[in-house]
Design a protein around this motif. Structure first.
Motif, PDB file in Angstrom:
ATOM      1  N   THR A 180       0.811  -1.222   0.000  1.00 57.13           N
ATOM      2  CA  THR A 180       0.000   0.000   0.000  1.00 57.13           C
ATOM      3  C   THR A 180       0.844   1.271   0.000  1.00 57.13           C
ATOM      4  N   CYS A 181       2.109   1.139  -0.383  1.00 60.56           N
ATOM      5  CA  CYS A 181       2.960   2.329  -0.516  1.00 60.56           C
ATOM      6  C   CYS A 181       2.439   3.220  -1.639  1.00 60.56           C
ATOM      7  N   GLU A 182       2.560   4.511  -1.422  1.00 62.02           N
ATOM      8  CA  GLU A 182       2.259   5.492  -2.464  1.00 62.02           C
ATOM      9  C   GLU A 182       3.483   6.392  -2.593  1.00 62.02           C
ATOM     10  N   ILE A 183       4.081   6.399  -3.764  1.00 58.19           N
ATOM     11  CA  ILE A 183       5.315   7.145  -4.000  1.00 58.19           C
ATOM     12  C   ILE A 183       5.060   8.181  -5.084  1.00 58.19           C
ATOM     13  N   GLY A 184       5.398   9.427  -4.781  1.00 63.51           N
ATOM     14  CA  GLY A 184       5.145  10.523  -5.713  1.00 63.51           C
ATOM     15  C   GLY A 184       6.183  10.608  -6.812  1.00 63.51           C
ATOM     16  N   ASN A 185       6.260  11.773  -7.434  1.00 62.32           N
ATOM     17  CA  ASN A 185       7.193  11.998  -8.533  1.00 62.32           C
ATOM     18  C   ASN A 185       8.561  12.438  -8.021  1.00 62.32           C
ATOM     19  N   ASP A 186       9.600  12.116  -8.775  1.00 54.18           N
ATOM     20  CA  ASP A 186      10.971  12.572  -8.495  1.00 54.18           C
ATOM     21  C   ASP A 186      11.467  12.127  -7.117  1.00 54.18           C
ATOM     22  N   VAL A 187      11.101  10.929  -6.715  1.00 57.62           N
ATOM     23  CA  VAL A 187      11.542  10.359  -5.436  1.00 57.62           C
ATOM     24  C   VAL A 187      12.806   9.531  -5.661  1.00 57.62           C
ATOM     25  N   THR A 188      13.744   9.623  -4.720  1.00 57.50           N
ATOM     26  CA  THR A 188      14.991   8.858  -4.795  1.00 57.50           C
ATOM     27  C   THR A 188      15.166   8.032  -3.537  1.00 57.50           C
ATOM     28  N   ILE A 189      15.467   6.750  -3.686  1.00 57.78           N
ATOM     29  CA  ILE A 189      15.802   5.918  -2.539  1.00 57.78           C
ATOM     30  C   ILE A 189      17.079   5.139  -2.850  1.00 57.78           C
ATOM     31  N   TYR A 190      17.792   4.776  -1.788  1.00 55.98           N
ATOM     32  CA  TYR A 190      19.070   4.085  -1.934  1.00 55.98           C
ATOM     33  C   TYR A 190      18.960   2.655  -1.405  1.00 55.98           C
ATOM     34  N   GLN A 191      20.079   1.936  -1.491  1.00 57.22           N
ATOM     35  CA  GLN A 191      20.082   0.517  -1.142  1.00 57.22           C
ATOM     36  C   GLN A 191      19.690   0.283   0.313  1.00 57.22           C
ATOM     37  N   GLY A 192      19.019  -0.841   0.537  1.00 57.00           N
ATOM     38  CA  GLY A 192      18.671  -1.237   1.894  1.00 57.00           C
ATOM     39  C   GLY A 192      17.474  -0.529   2.490  1.00 57.00           C
ATOM     40  N   VAL A 193      16.790   0.295   1.725  1.00 58.73           N
ATOM     41  CA  VAL A 193      15.626   1.033   2.250  1.00 58.73           C
ATOM     42  C   VAL A 193      14.418   0.102   2.343  1.00 58.73           C
ATOM     43  N   THR A 194      13.683   0.226   3.441  1.00 55.41           N
ATOM     44  CA  THR A 194      12.430  -0.513   3.610  1.00 55.41           C
ATOM     45  C   THR A 194      11.285   0.466   3.775  1.00 55.41           C
ATOM     46  N   LEU A 195      10.298   0.355   2.924  1.00 51.25           N
ATOM     47  CA  LEU A 195       9.044   1.102   3.071  1.00 51.25           C
ATOM     48  C   LEU A 195       8.000   0.066   3.457  1.00 51.25           C
ATOM     49  N   GLY A 196       7.898  -0.188   4.749  1.00 56.70           N
ATOM     50  CA  GLY A 196       7.131  -1.335   5.216  1.00 56.70           C
ATOM     51  C   GLY A 196       6.046  -0.997   6.205  1.00 56.70           C
ATOM     52  N   GLY A 197       5.423  -2.055   6.733  1.00 59.78           N
ATOM     53  CA  GLY A 197       4.382  -1.918   7.735  1.00 59.78           C
ATOM     54  C   GLY A 197       4.923  -2.179   9.125  1.00 59.78           C
ATOM     55  N   THR A 198       4.050  -2.073  10.116  1.00 58.77           N
ATOM     56  CA  THR A 198       4.455  -2.272  11.506  1.00 58.77           C
ATOM     57  C   THR A 198       3.772  -3.479  12.138  1.00 58.77           C
ATOM     58  N   GLY A 199       2.979  -4.198  11.383  1.00 59.23           N
ATOM     59  CA  GLY A 199       2.287  -5.348  11.964  1.00 59.23           C
ATOM     60  C   GLY A 199       1.379  -5.990  10.947  1.00 59.23           C
ATOM     61  N   LYS A 200       0.278  -6.559  11.430  1.00 58.92           N
ATOM     62  CA  LYS A 200      -0.649  -7.278  10.559  1.00 58.92           C
ATOM     63  C   LYS A 200      -1.944  -6.503  10.338  1.00 58.92           C
ATOM     64  N   GLU A 201      -1.877  -5.166  10.496  1.00 54.65           N
ATOM     65  CA  GLU A 201      -3.075  -4.363  10.300  1.00 54.65           C
ATOM     66  C   GLU A 201      -3.543  -4.413   8.847  1.00 54.65           C
ATOM     67  N   LYS A 202      -4.829  -4.143   8.635  1.00 53.44           N
ATOM     68  CA  LYS A 202      -5.405  -4.164   7.297  1.00 53.44           C
ATOM     69  C   LYS A 202      -5.453  -2.741   6.740  1.00 53.44           C
ATOM     70  N   GLY A 203      -5.795  -2.651   5.452  1.00 45.88           N
ATOM     71  CA  GLY A 203      -5.949  -1.345   4.828  1.00 45.88           C
ATOM     72  C   GLY A 203      -4.612  -0.689   4.548  1.00 45.88           C
ATOM     73  N   LYS A 204      -4.594   0.638   4.587  1.00 45.25           N
ATOM     74  CA  LYS A 204      -3.375   1.401   4.311  1.00 45.25           C
ATOM     75  C   LYS A 204      -2.404   1.203   5.464  1.00 45.25           C
ATOM     76  N   ARG A 205      -1.320   0.492   5.211  1.00 46.46           N
ATOM     77  CA  ARG A 205      -0.409   0.135   6.291  1.00 46.46           C
ATOM     78  C   ARG A 205       1.053   0.432   5.946  1.00 46.46           C
ATOM     79  N   HIS A 206       1.268   1.049   4.787  1.00 47.14           N
ATOM     80  CA  HIS A 206       2.621   1.378   4.355  1.00 47.14           C
ATOM     81  C   HIS A 206       2.731   2.884   4.107  1.00 47.14           C
ATOM     82  N   PRO A 207       3.939   3.386   4.002  1.00 44.46           N
ATOM     83  CA  PRO A 207       4.129   4.841   3.932  1.00 44.46           C
ATOM     84  C   PRO A 207       3.692   5.464   2.605  1.00 44.46           C
ATOM     85  N   THR A 208       3.497   6.784   2.690  1.00 40.75           N
ATOM     86  CA  THR A 208       3.290   7.620   1.511  1.00 40.75           C
ATOM     87  C   THR A 208       4.467   8.582   1.412  1.00 40.75           C
ATOM     88  N   LEU A 209       5.161   8.565   0.282  1.00 38.40           N
ATOM     89  CA  LEU A 209       6.273   9.477   0.037  1.00 38.40           C
ATOM     90  C   LEU A 209       5.824  10.500  -0.992  1.00 38.40           C
TER      91      LEU A 209
END
Length: 220
Positions: free
Chosen positions: A91-120
């Protein structure tokens, strides 16, 4: 489609001074391969061909070392530098012109339902090894320092570092009293100082005992 592919390649030339030729970028940049594969997987995901979407995603992961869930929504000119170990949740949402490097995690914090990942939001940069977890938002033009763990929303035009992530710059102004590296606690040094004080105390006590023993010997 070809316009987007050309835009992706141009983005790499703008972001990476090591890029020398279009052929080199197309054949050797795993981040680019992962993004192109994700576009296919995401199209299948939206058509509810979930199994095929995951197959494409896993093949891409095998060859690139980058795992992007087919459900993630990714904008234009997304740049993954190096990329090994990158994980992007469903459920990640990533906008325009975003940069990420090695080893990055855009993750959740548990077993919740619905929107559970970050928005960049647009123009965000996430440095090596950072973990951005939960349904939080990283505002436009913000930066996440290497190795940080971010669990709360970050406003636009901010820099966040540390574990847990702490905002140190916002709107170009340093936040006073926040995350002074020179004042960070050093538990090893604190323990050494405690041992030194204890040794000094024991030495003084031993001297007193020796002096007392000498006096008693003289009296005898």
């Amino acid at each position: 489609m070809f316009r987007l592919m050309k835009e992706d390649i141009q983005c790499i030339f703008e972001q990476d001074p090591a890029a020398r030729s279009t052929l080199e970028v197309m054949l050797t940049y795993s981040g680019l391969h992962a993004i192109w594969s994700h576009r296919i997987a995401h199209a299948l995901y939206k058509k509810r061909l979930l199994f095929l979407a995951r197959i494409v995603s896993q093949i891409s992961r095998f060859f690139t070392g980058i795992e992007i869930h087919p459900g993630a929504t990714i904008g234009r000119r997304f740049f993954i530098d190096h990329g090994m170990g990158v994980v992007v949740g469903e459920t990640c949402e990533i906008g325009n012109d975003v940069t990420i490097y090695q080893g990055v995690t855009l993750g959740g914090t548990g077993k919740e339902k619905g929107k559970r990942h970050p928005t960049l939001c647009d123009n965000v940069l996430v440095a090596s090894g950072a973990k951005v977890l939960g349904s939080i938002t990283i505002g436009e033009n913000s930066k996440v320092g290497a190795g940080s763990v971010v669990l709360k929303d970050v406003p636009a035009d901010s820099t966040v570092v540390g574990i847990p992530g702490t905002i140190v710059i916002t709107n170009g102004v340093k936040v006073k009293g926040k995350y002074d590296h020179q004042a960070m606690p050093d538990p090893v040094a604190d323990k050494c100082r405690m041992l030194e004080n204890e040794l000094e105390s024991l030495k003084e006590r031993l001297d007193e005992i020796e002096k007392s023993a000498k006096k008693e010997g003289n009296l005898l």
